[in-house]
Design a protein around this motif. Structure first.
Motif, PDB file in Angstrom:
ATOM      1  N   GLU A 269      33.634  42.343  12.189  1.00 10.63           N
ATOM      2  CA  GLU A 269      32.543  43.301  12.368  1.00 10.63           C
ATOM      3  C   GLU A 269      31.212  42.586  12.595  1.00 10.63           C
ATOM      4  O   GLU A 269      30.380  43.031  13.391  1.00 10.63           O
ATOM      5  CB  GLU A 269      32.448  44.234  11.161  1.00 10.63           C
ATOM      6  N   VAL A 270      30.992  41.479  11.894  1.00 11.08           N
ATOM      7  CA  VAL A 270      29.777  40.683  12.107  1.00 11.08           C
ATOM      8  C   VAL A 270      29.750  40.155  13.538  1.00 11.08           C
ATOM      9  O   VAL A 270      28.732  40.237  14.236  1.00 11.08           O
ATOM     10  CB  VAL A 270      29.712  39.500  11.117  1.00 11.08           C
ATOM     11  N   SER A 271      30.879  39.624  13.977  1.00  9.80           N
ATOM     12  CA  SER A 271      30.966  39.058  15.316  1.00  9.80           C
ATOM     13  C   SER A 271      30.704  40.099  16.392  1.00  9.80           C
ATOM     14  O   SER A 271      30.066  39.815  17.414  1.00  9.80           O
ATOM     15  CB  SER A 271      32.355  38.435  15.524  1.00  9.80           C
ATOM     16  N   LEU A 272      31.173  41.330  16.176  1.00 12.08           N
ATOM     17  CA  LEU A 272      31.049  42.366  17.191  1.00 12.08           C
ATOM     18  C   LEU A 272      29.680  43.037  17.210  1.00 12.08           C
ATOM     19  O   LEU A 272      29.355  43.750  18.161  1.00 12.08           O
ATOM     20  CB  LEU A 272      32.124  43.439  16.991  1.00 12.08           C
ATOM     21  N   ALA A 273      28.864  42.809  16.158  1.00 18.32           N
ATOM     22  CA  ALA A 273      27.567  43.486  16.067  1.00 18.32           C
ATOM     23  C   ALA A 273      26.718  43.321  17.333  1.00 18.32           C
ATOM     24  O   ALA A 273      26.114  44.292  17.797  1.00 18.32           O
ATOM     25  CB  ALA A 273      26.808  42.999  14.831  1.00 18.32           C
ATOM     26  N   PRO A 274      26.652  42.124  17.941  1.00 17.23           N
ATOM     27  CA  PRO A 274      25.861  41.991  19.167  1.00 17.23           C
ATOM     28  C   PRO A 274      26.674  42.116  20.460  1.00 17.23           C
ATOM     29  O   PRO A 274      26.172  41.822  21.529  1.00 17.23           O
ATOM     30  CB  PRO A 274      25.281  40.577  19.038  1.00 17.23           C
ATOM     31  N   LYS A 275      27.938  42.532  20.354  1.00 19.78           N
ATOM     32  CA  LYS A 275      28.816  42.590  21.532  1.00 19.78           C
ATOM     33  C   LYS A 275      28.952  44.026  22.041  1.00 19.78           C
ATOM     34  O   LYS A 275      28.475  44.977  21.419  1.00 19.78           O
ATOM     35  CB  LYS A 275      30.190  42.009  21.184  1.00 19.78           C
ATOM     36  N   MET A 276      29.644  44.165  23.168  1.00 11.70           N
ATOM     37  CA  MET A 276      29.861  45.479  23.764  1.00 11.70           C
ATOM     38  C   MET A 276      30.889  46.296  22.987  1.00 11.70           C
ATOM     39  O   MET A 276      30.761  47.507  22.866  1.00 11.70           O
ATOM     40  CB  MET A 276      30.338  45.321  25.214  1.00 11.70           C
ATOM     41  N   ALA A 277      31.927  45.656  22.484  1.00  7.04           N
ATOM     42  CA  ALA A 277      33.024  46.358  21.816  1.00  7.04           C
ATOM     43  C   ALA A 277      32.531  47.083  20.562  1.00  7.04           C
ATOM     44  O   ALA A 277      31.690  46.570  19.824  1.00  7.04           O
ATOM     45  CB  ALA A 277      34.128  45.376  21.452  1.00  7.04           C
ATOM     46  N   GLU A 278      33.095  48.260  20.318  1.00  7.71           N
ATOM     47  CA  GLU A 278      32.622  49.102  19.226  1.00  7.71           C
ATOM     48  C   GLU A 278      33.153  48.679  17.863  1.00  7.71           C
ATOM     49  O   GLU A 278      32.469  48.831  16.848  1.00  7.71           O
ATOM     50  CB  GLU A 278      33.027  50.561  19.487  1.00  7.71           C
ATOM     51  N   SER A 279      34.398  48.193  17.814  1.00  6.50           N
ATOM     52  CA  SER A 279      35.016  47.878  16.527  1.00  6.50           C
ATOM     53  C   SER A 279      36.204  46.960  16.733  1.00  6.50           C
ATOM     54  O   SER A 279      36.768  46.902  17.838  1.00  6.50           O
ATOM     55  CB  SER A 279      35.499  49.166  15.847  1.00  6.50           C
ATOM     56  N   PRO A 280      36.630  46.259  15.670  1.00 10.45           N
ATOM     57  CA  PRO A 280      37.836  45.435  15.784  1.00 10.45           C
ATOM     58  C   PRO A 280      39.054  46.251  16.217  1.00 10.45           C
ATOM     59  O   PRO A 280      39.865  45.782  17.022  1.00 10.45           O
ATOM     60  CB  PRO A 280      38.007  44.863  14.371  1.00 10.45           C
ATOM     61  N   GLN A 281      39.167  47.474  15.700  1.00 14.83           N
ATOM     62  CA  GLN A 281      40.317  48.297  16.056  1.00 14.83           C
ATOM     63  C   GLN A 281      40.310  48.646  17.532  1.00 14.83           C
ATOM     64  O   GLN A 281      41.354  48.635  18.197  1.00 14.83           O
ATOM     65  CB  GLN A 281      40.339  49.582  15.222  1.00 14.83           C
TER      66      GLN A 281
END
Length: 669
Positions: A269-281
């Motif tokens: 979740e930390v990694s995705l915070a600045p990315k396009m993807a909404e969630s790990p799932q």
């Protein structure tokens, strides 16, 4: 007006670097203290100037650490890295500076859209750096960041040491039956360099692959496979010597703790915070959808390979046999091999062709700078010009050698920004590890090498052709990690175009371009085993995301168990129990791809869709190339990447172009 600042490699005095960094960071701290109460209108510009000074200083040391590694440089790097991490922690957790940034965001001070985006990123990064933390949590967070920096360096060093620390000495040429002459020349040169007779085979990929693809000696293939697949691990011929087992476990545990301190469920979740993807799932759903559509083709391809190998006398196909029989199947089916293609792709010709293609598409020219300060005789420096005016500079370093990190990558010395009314021009590094020239012939590339060079140059063009003057979001800066691979993967497409291949090929002896019959065979073989290649990347991406989305492992065995589980889900052929791929997975343990390896597949989806417009309107269309620059490439991180995609493509991305490009669409229907 433009300002061109180039790196000074000759001026680096390693023994002085730590003190120079101390002085630079002390000056930055003093400036930061002034900014805590400064006029808000000056805040972004003065922060940018600080970042630019530090980036320029450290990028030279970091680059040299990758391309000219030495015990002295490694010691300096290890001494300096914690200082940079500590400084980053101080700035990221400076509450007064954060309050200034928030005050600027809520003020009526007029900011450009690029400045506004840069400010939004700054506030987000403050929060991810733990600016709101207090007391013990704040100190623990800083300690974790510092330790993670050290562990990342350790992981990469041990992979490099393990790669350099093993070689195979062969004195009987018969043991190398089937290996191409060009590779044998390289092995002979390597033996001479070690003052040995015969041949020396290292674990550098240009030396490793020819044995795996062509050596008839199955035991030799197995020996190299085991040495390569167990690097930096508890297995293999150097078991335990540079073992990354404990390093991986500690990295994952510290990342999980860092996420918890910040209030996230896991590090993914930390990694995705600045990315396009909404969630790990959401990421895992995307990867599994691709797997579902790709697995039937991958299984059919492997069944075909097993039958082919059995027909050739190998009834128990193993992992070290797959490259060998795959190359022979490709050759038999399409009457073409990578080795046959290599004479038509001398490195210099390919690079000149790359310059022609990108020059025509994007309206630029290249001019070599013979007087530039370089770190090695293999390196080159080129200035990019538009209408005779300089716009950027790129350095290339294309060949494998001792004490050079493996793989291929793009990095930058500086980005575009406005300095006293002038535009500072971006400077990029493109580094590869192709087979070096031998005493008898120039460096000859496989077509796969050609696509690698185009890929890394796509990153460089993304950085160099920016028109954004705010450093935080110019070039590759501030680009969402799962969008940053779009330009690089897009540029690979030109390596497969019939009108382009004559521009990038010429036989090193005759100067003739790739003959039409060979061109047709190359194009026919484009999607050979594309299903197997797809599921291999999905395996890495699913492993990475699951590894960071679940509780941290307590032992390296747990990491292996997870990888085995992912393989049971998406892999189509088994690997031996001794394989320790994860111990050398530098992308996620020593690079920026932790819980981000899926970015390659997501960006491949975007790039395939973007290229489908070029395929429709003209792959060498100058007008469309300029539109791509104007609407996407030049915008850097200054706008939402999905909006930039829509601006160019006119709609949301679709999966079909990716599946069609990989030849999987008919299987997925």
């Amino acid at each position: 007006m433009s300002l061109c600042v180039l790196p000074d490699f000759a001026g680096v005095e390693l023994d002085k670097v730590p003190a120079q960094l101390d002085s630079l960071l002390d000056e930055a701290r003093a400036e930061i203290a002034k900014l805590e109460t400064a006029d808000l209108e000056q805040l972004l510009g003065r922060l940018e100037a600080l970042d630019d000074r530090i980036d320029k200083f450290w990028s030279v040391i970091s680059h040299l650490n990758g391309v000219m590694n030495s015990p002295e440089l490694r010691e300096v790097y290890a001494e300096c890295q914690p200082k940079l991490t500590a400084y980053g922690n101080e700035v990221g957790q400076n509450r007064a500076l954060y309050d200034q940034a928030e005050a600027l965001a809520s003020s009526d001070i007029k900011l450009s859209p690029e400045q506004r985006t840069g400010l939004e990123h700054l506030l987000r990064d403050f929060r991810l750096a733990g600016v709101a933390l207090e007391g013990e949590a704040k100190e623990r967070f800083k300690a974790i960041r510092l330790r993670l920096s050290e562990l990342s360096t350790t992981f990469q060093n041990q992979v490099l040491d393990a790669t350099q620390g093993w070689f195979k000495h062969v004195t009987d040429a018969a043991e190398l039956a089937g290996v191409p002459e060009s590779a044998l020349e390289g092995y002979a040169d390597a033996a001479k360099a070690k003052e040995l007779d015969g041949y020396v085979i290292s674990l550098d990929v240009p030396a490793y692959l020819p044995v795996m693809q062509y050596a008839e000696n199955r035991e030799l293939r197995r020996e190299l496979y085991e040495a390569y697949g167990t690097r930096a691990s508890d297995q293999g011929p150097k078991a335990g010597e540079w073992d990354n087992s404990a390093v991986m476990v500690e990295i994952l545990q510290l990342r999980a703790e860092l996420a918890q301190i910040l209030g996230y469920a896991n590090y993914a979740e930390v990694s995705l915070a600045p990315k396009m993807a909404e969630s790990p799932q959401r990421v895992m759903d995307f990867l599994r959808e691709l797997a579902e559509k790709s697995l039937p083709r991958a299984r059919a391809e492997f069944d075909e390979l097993k039958a082919f190998a059995a027909n050739k006398g190998c009834s128990d196909l193993q992992a070290w046999d797959v490259p060998f029989y795959s190359e022979h199947l490709r050759t038999e089916r399409y009457a073409i091999s990578q080795e046959e293609l290599k004479p038509y792709f001398p490195a210099e010709t390919v690079q000149e062709g790359l310059f022609k293609v990108t020059g025509q598409l994007f309206g630029i020219t290249y001019e070599r700078d013979e007087s530039a300060d370089l770190w090695h005789e293999d390196a080159r420096c080129y200035h990019l010009l538009r209408d005779g005016e300089p716009v950027a500079t790129v350095y290339t370093d294309l060949f494998a050698r001792a004490n050079k990190r493996g793989g291929a990558w793009m990095a930058n010395f500086c980005g575009r920004r406005e300095v006293n009314g002038e535009n500072q021009l971006p400077v990029a590094f493109v580094t590869c590890n192709f087979t070096p020239p031998t005493s008898k012939r120039p460096s000859l590339l496989t077509h796969s090498d050609v696509t690698t060079l185009f890929h890394e140059f796509g990153h460089a063009l993304h950085h160099m052709l920016t028109q954004v003057n705010v450093l935080a979001v110019s070039g590759i800066n501030g680009v969402a990690w799962d969008a940053v691979e779009l330009p690089s993967q897009l540029l690979e497409n030109w390596c497969w175009q019939p009108e382009v291949i004559p521009m990038i090929s010429a036989h090193y002896e005759t100067g003739q371009p790739l003959p039409e019959d060979m061109l047709q065979k190359l194009l026919a073989a484009k999607n050979f085993q594309s299903g197997l290649q797809m599921v291999r990347q999905l395996e890495f991406a699913l492993f990475d995301m699951q590894l960071h989305a679940r509780p941290a492992p307590q032992t390296a065995d747990e990491i292996q168990t997870l990888l085995d589980s992912v393989r049971s889900e998406v892999a189509v052929y088994p690997v031996p129990a001794f394989n320790r791929f994860q111990h050398g997975f530098s992308h996620i343990f020593a690079g920026g791809y932790a819980a981000g390896y899926y970015s390659y597949k997501w960006a491949e989806l975007l790039s395939a869709d973007v290229f489908s417009r070029f395929a429709e309107e003209g792959v060498m269309s100058r007008e469309l190339g300029q539109e791509f620059v104007d609407k996407l490439l030049s915008r850097g991180g200054s706008a939402d990447p999905m909006q930039l995609f829509r601006d160019f493509r006119g709609r949301d991305p679709q999966l079909e172009p990716l599946l069609r490009d990989a030849g999987i669409l008919e299987d997925a229907a």
